[in-house]
Structure formats: structure tokens, C-alpha cells
Design an enzyme around this catalytic site. Sequence first.
Site, PDB file in Angstrom:
ATOM      1  N   LYS A  18     -36.819  34.609  -4.809  1.00  0.00           N
ATOM      2  CA  LYS A  18     -36.622  33.162  -4.799  1.00  0.00           C
ATOM      3  C   LYS A  18     -36.493  32.692  -6.234  1.00  0.00           C
ATOM      4  O   LYS A  18     -36.956  33.369  -7.162  1.00  0.00           O
ATOM      5  CB  LYS A  18     -37.834  32.483  -4.147  1.00  0.00           C
ATOM      6  CG  LYS A  18     -37.588  31.088  -3.652  1.00  0.00           C
ATOM      7  CD  LYS A  18     -37.054  31.040  -2.229  1.00  0.00           C
ATOM      8  CE  LYS A  18     -36.787  29.635  -1.772  1.00  0.00           C
ATOM      9  NZ  LYS A  18     -36.325  29.563  -0.393  1.00  0.00           N
TER      10      LYS A  18
ATOM     11  N   GLY B 295     -39.354  14.971   6.870  1.00  0.00           N
ATOM     12  CA  GLY B 295     -38.292  15.428   5.974  1.00  0.00           C
ATOM     13  C   GLY B 295     -37.001  15.609   6.739  1.00  0.00           C
ATOM     14  O   GLY B 295     -36.870  16.523   7.552  1.00  0.00           O
ATOM     15  N   VAL B 296     -36.044  14.696   6.504  1.00  0.00           N
ATOM     16  CA  VAL B 296     -34.774  14.800   7.230  1.00  0.00           C
ATOM     17  C   VAL B 296     -33.625  15.017   6.246  1.00  0.00           C
ATOM     18  O   VAL B 296     -32.650  14.289   6.218  1.00  0.00           O
ATOM     19  CB  VAL B 296     -34.516  13.586   8.162  1.00  0.00           C
ATOM     20  CG1 VAL B 296     -35.354  13.696   9.411  1.00  0.00           C
ATOM     21  CG2 VAL B 296     -34.778  12.256   7.446  1.00  0.00           C
ATOM     22  N   GLY B 297     -33.786  16.065   5.426  1.00  0.00           N
ATOM     23  CA  GLY B 297     -32.730  16.480   4.513  1.00  0.00           C
ATOM     24  C   GLY B 297     -31.755  17.350   5.287  1.00  0.00           C
ATOM     25  O   GLY B 297     -31.462  17.095   6.463  1.00  0.00           O
TER      26      GLY B 297
ATOM     27  N   VAL C 225     -31.868  20.548   6.652  1.00  0.00           N
ATOM     28  CA  VAL C 225     -32.310  21.191   7.900  1.00  0.00           C
ATOM     29  C   VAL C 225     -32.866  20.159   8.881  1.00  0.00           C
ATOM     30  O   VAL C 225     -32.511  20.155  10.072  1.00  0.00           O
ATOM     31  CB  VAL C 225     -33.387  22.273   7.622  1.00  0.00           C
ATOM     32  CG1 VAL C 225     -33.783  22.967   8.915  1.00  0.00           C
ATOM     33  CG2 VAL C 225     -32.887  23.289   6.618  1.00  0.00           C
TER      34      VAL C 225
HETATM   35  P1  NAD Z   1     -33.544  19.197   1.546  1.00  0.00           P
HETATM   36  O1  NAD Z   1     -33.853  18.959   0.126  1.00  0.00           O
HETATM   37  O2  NAD Z   1     -32.152  18.983   2.011  1.00  0.00           O
HETATM   38  O3  NAD Z   1     -34.491  18.296   2.462  1.00  0.00           O
HETATM   39  C1  NAD Z   1     -35.843  18.132   2.237  1.00  0.00           C
HETATM   40  C2  NAD Z   1     -36.147  16.680   2.558  1.00  0.00           C
HETATM   41  O4  NAD Z   1     -37.563  16.491   2.527  1.00  0.00           O
HETATM   42  C3  NAD Z   1     -35.541  15.700   1.554  1.00  0.00           C
HETATM   43  O5  NAD Z   1     -34.779  14.716   2.241  1.00  0.00           O
HETATM   44  C4  NAD Z   1     -36.758  15.103   0.857  1.00  0.00           C
HETATM   45  O6  NAD Z   1     -36.571  13.761   0.505  1.00  0.00           O
HETATM   46  C5  NAD Z   1     -37.810  15.239   1.929  1.00  0.00           C
HETATM   47  N1  NAD Z   1     -39.192  15.221   1.461  1.00  0.00           N
HETATM   48  C6  NAD Z   1     -39.735  15.799   0.350  1.00  0.00           C
HETATM   49  N2  NAD Z   1     -41.061  15.570   0.306  1.00  0.00           N
HETATM   50  C7  NAD Z   1     -41.357  14.837   1.417  1.00  0.00           C
HETATM   51  C8  NAD Z   1     -42.552  14.308   1.947  1.00  0.00           C
HETATM   52  N3  NAD Z   1     -43.723  14.462   1.337  1.00  0.00           N
HETATM   53  N4  NAD Z   1     -42.483  13.618   3.114  1.00  0.00           N
HETATM   54  C9  NAD Z   1     -41.315  13.445   3.756  1.00  0.00           C
HETATM   55  N5  NAD Z   1     -40.145  13.926   3.302  1.00  0.00           N
HETATM   56  C10 NAD Z   1     -40.164  14.612   2.142  1.00  0.00           C
HETATM   57  O7  NAD Z   1     -34.041  20.660   1.899  1.00  0.00           O
HETATM   58  P2  NAD Z   1     -33.697  21.533   3.173  1.00  0.00           P
HETATM   59  O8  NAD Z   1     -32.673  22.503   2.787  1.00  0.00           O
HETATM   60  O9  NAD Z   1     -33.511  20.665   4.351  1.00  0.00           O
HETATM   61  O10 NAD Z   1     -35.060  22.346   3.353  1.00  0.00           O
HETATM   62  C11 NAD Z   1     -36.214  21.770   3.958  1.00  0.00           C
HETATM   63  C12 NAD Z   1     -37.329  22.800   4.027  1.00  0.00           C
HETATM   64  O11 NAD Z   1     -36.889  23.911   4.817  1.00  0.00           O
HETATM   65  C13 NAD Z   1     -37.724  23.395   2.676  1.00  0.00           C
HETATM   66  O12 NAD Z   1     -39.097  23.697   2.669  1.00  0.00           O
HETATM   67  C14 NAD Z   1     -36.922  24.662   2.603  1.00  0.00           C
HETATM   68  O13 NAD Z   1     -37.492  25.620   1.744  1.00  0.00           O
HETATM   69  C15 NAD Z   1     -36.973  25.106   4.044  1.00  0.00           C
HETATM   70  N6  NAD Z   1     -35.875  25.981   4.423  1.00  0.00           N
HETATM   71  C16 NAD Z   1     -34.593  25.586   4.260  1.00  0.00           C
HETATM   72  C17 NAD Z   1     -33.558  26.439   4.643  1.00  0.00           C
HETATM   73  C18 NAD Z   1     -32.119  26.032   4.550  1.00  0.00           C
HETATM   74  O14 NAD Z   1     -31.266  26.681   5.173  1.00  0.00           O
HETATM   75  N7  NAD Z   1     -31.795  24.960   3.839  1.00  0.00           N
HETATM   76  C19 NAD Z   1     -33.860  27.706   5.163  1.00  0.00           C
HETATM   77  C20 NAD Z   1     -35.201  28.070   5.337  1.00  0.00           C
HETATM   78  C21 NAD Z   1     -36.200  27.203   4.949  1.00  0.00           C
END
Ligand code: NAD
Length: 366
Positions: free
Chosen positions: A92, A192-194, A196
Site C-alpha cells: 500500500k 462515507g458516500v465517495g 465505493v
Molecule cells: P473515497 O475517497 O472516494 O470516499 C471516501 C468518502 O468518505 C469520502 O466521500 C469522504 O468525504 C468520506 N469520509 C471521510 N471521513 C469520513 C467520516 N468520518 N464520516 C463520513 N464520511 C467520511 O474513497 P473510496 O474509494 O470510496 O474508499 C472508501 C473506503 O473503502 C476506504 O477505506 C478504502 O480504503 C476502502 N476501499 C476502497 C476500494 C476501492 O475500490 N476504491 C477497495 C477496497 C477498499
Amino acid sequence: MSKEKVFEIQKTKGLFGRLGEYNHELVLYCNDNATGLKAIIAVHNTTLGPAMGGLRMWNYKSEEDALFDVLRLSRGMTLKNALAGINVGGGKAVIIGDARTQKNEYLLRRFGKFVNNLGGKYYTAEDVGMSAADMEFVGMETPYVTGMPVERGGSGDPSPVTAYGVYLGMKASLKYATGSDSLNGKKVLVQGVGHVGSYLVDHLVKENAKVFIYDIYPDTLAKVASRTGAEVITEEQIFTMPVDIFAPCALGGVLNPDTIPLLNCDIVAGAANNQLLDEIRDAEALKAREILYAPDFMVNAGGIINVSLELDVYNKDIAMRMTERIYETSLKTFNMAEENQITTHQAALQMANDRIQAVGQNMLFR
Ligand code: NAD
């Protein structure tokens, strides 16, 4: 115990003490004054193949916070990749900084040069704060990058595949807990609605679940709410709201002694990596409260399955089929935990470690 207290304890172990704790192979600190790059790459284990895991850009409160995150995340990737049945190891990378204001071509290309110097020991991809377009910049400096845009011959954003796997892991959790895997009418809270989280909400509303969402960015929250009809809640409601399923999809450490006693749900199943602040203590606490915990590294493997296929010949259908195995793996894990009276986290950990050991031993005879 607060994160700061954990950092204090960690510091007393020294760097090699900390690498030795989970037997990390390599940590690379990357600095470049011209671009302002401050990054750490961690390779945890390469028994199954080259290390692979995403690049996260986050405004860490301290360098300690960044190191803590990258060590935990890289080990999590080893476990995730092993349990998913793919032949890559765990690694990572983190960049310290604000992805909304400090991310640019030069910073990412400089990071790409550092990845290149590792000669294929570590393959990067997108994680929090990164997009497929960003991987294109990294890819200008190194071939050891995955999750590149589809038009560049890559597999694109892995998030939809991750969300699909989390959705299936959630359904398997329901099946195990209630006998039916239907989400119809179930209340699900997504933190968290980014990338994923928002795709996960799509799956949930399609199956008529009642979805509640929260994100620290109001613009992100409003966009997902208006697209999906999910109900916006406040930060104060995250851990206390009565729901069937809590889905952490933001950052790690959200399941800890402060939050677990507050939870008002039957199942925790979400995408965020390292949800348990202390994996033994907090998994035990969830078990004691009879909350079924779907280990994060078990249900969020869809994205890495997807990007890992770029090392071979990428095929979306194969990625989706491989991701569908998460349903069966989840049921197997829950049953193993029940039979052995251990936590679901321990069961998943054991299955992952068994595969690494078995493959490692076979390799000695080649
Ligand atoms: P992202 O940055 O697109 O979304 C994360 C979201 O969480 C953001 O919108 C952010 O504003 C929000 N956030 C941060 N802190 C917060 C809090 N305290 N309360 C509420 N919302 C909060 O990231 P992502 O790619 O969607 O990944 C989300 C999680 O899933 C991460 O932990 C990541 O490591 C994990 N993950 C992602 C993938 C992938 O394919 N992207 C794969 C495996 C695991």
C-alpha cells in the site's frame, strides 16, 4: 484507547520493532522538495506474488498517523489478496496531503518514479483521494500501475466492483443471520458516500432497502441523496441510529471501544479498510454484543480482484465472477467462526494465512 495513545505505544517499539510486529518486508519513505511529495510505500508480504494495493492521499494529522495507516493497510492487502484467491502479495502507499487542493500531475509523476524504482515489487492503484485519471499520471513514469482508465487499456475505476462485492458480502451476512439474504425493507446506514459508498447505495436502493447516508463533504452527500433518494443523517446519528446493517465506507478505526457500545445494528458490513481499531479486542467486543461483523478485507476485495487481472489479460466478466465468490467465502467464514467459537475476523485471518503458508511451502519445492 485513543489513536494518539496507540501512536505513543507504537513509537516506543522503534521502526524495526514495528516492521517486525507483522513481518513487513519493506518501507520506503519518498520525499521530493520540488513537488512537495511526502509519501510512504509499504510492502508487507510477497509470498503470493508482487505486492499490490492502492495509493491513498489523505491530510494526515501527523507523519505517525500516515505510517500507522500504511503499515496496517499493507498488511490488510496481504490478507485480502490471499482470501480472495488471487496471486498477488500485500502492499500500500500513502501520500500526505489534501487530495482536493494539493494533487497534481507533477506530484503523481514523482510518486510514479519511486514506484518504478522498486522494479515491480509493488504495483499501485487508486484508493481514497485517487481516481483512474490520476493513475494515468503515475503510469507516465512506471508500468507498475493498475486501475488505469479503460481508454488507456486499463480496467478503470475499481470502486463499482468493490461495491458489488460489499453488497454480496452484506447479503451473505443477512443470509447467515436471518436465513434470507433479501435486503428488501432492511435499514442500512452507509458512512462515507465517495466512490465505493455511492455505488453501494445504488445496489441497496435497487433492492428496496431503506438507506441512510452521511459524509463529511456536504456536496458529495447532496449529490448521492438526490440521485438515489437515500436519506441524509447527521454525524451524531452514525453510531447510534437503529438500523439492520451499518456499512462503514469511509476510513479505518471506526469500530473501537467508544463506538461499539453505541451501535444499534445487527450486522456490520462495509468497504472501509481496517474498520477495527484493535483487531482482536474490537472483534471480540462485537461478538460479545452479538453483532455479526463481516471482516472488511473479506468483503471489499472486488476492487483488487479487478485490478489484479490487469497483470494477466483483463476481462470484466471474469472480474465480476471472481468477485461473486465473496458470498460463499463469507458464509464459510461465519460458519467456521461459529464452529470454532472464534470471531469472524479470526476465522477470515486464519483462512488467509493458511493459503499464504500452503503456497509458500509449495514454492520451496519448485
Ligand atoms: P473515497 O475517497 O472516494 O470516499 C471516501 C468518502 O468518505 C469520502 O466521500 C469522504 O468525504 C468520506 N469520509 C471521510 N471521513 C469520513 C467520516 N468520518 N464520516 C463520513 N464520511 C467520511 O474513497 P473510496 O474509494 O470510496 O474508499 C472508501 C473506503 O473503502 C476506504 O477505506 C478504502 O480504503 C476502502 N476501499 C476502497 C476500494 C476501492 O475500490 N476504491 C477497495 C477496497 C477498499
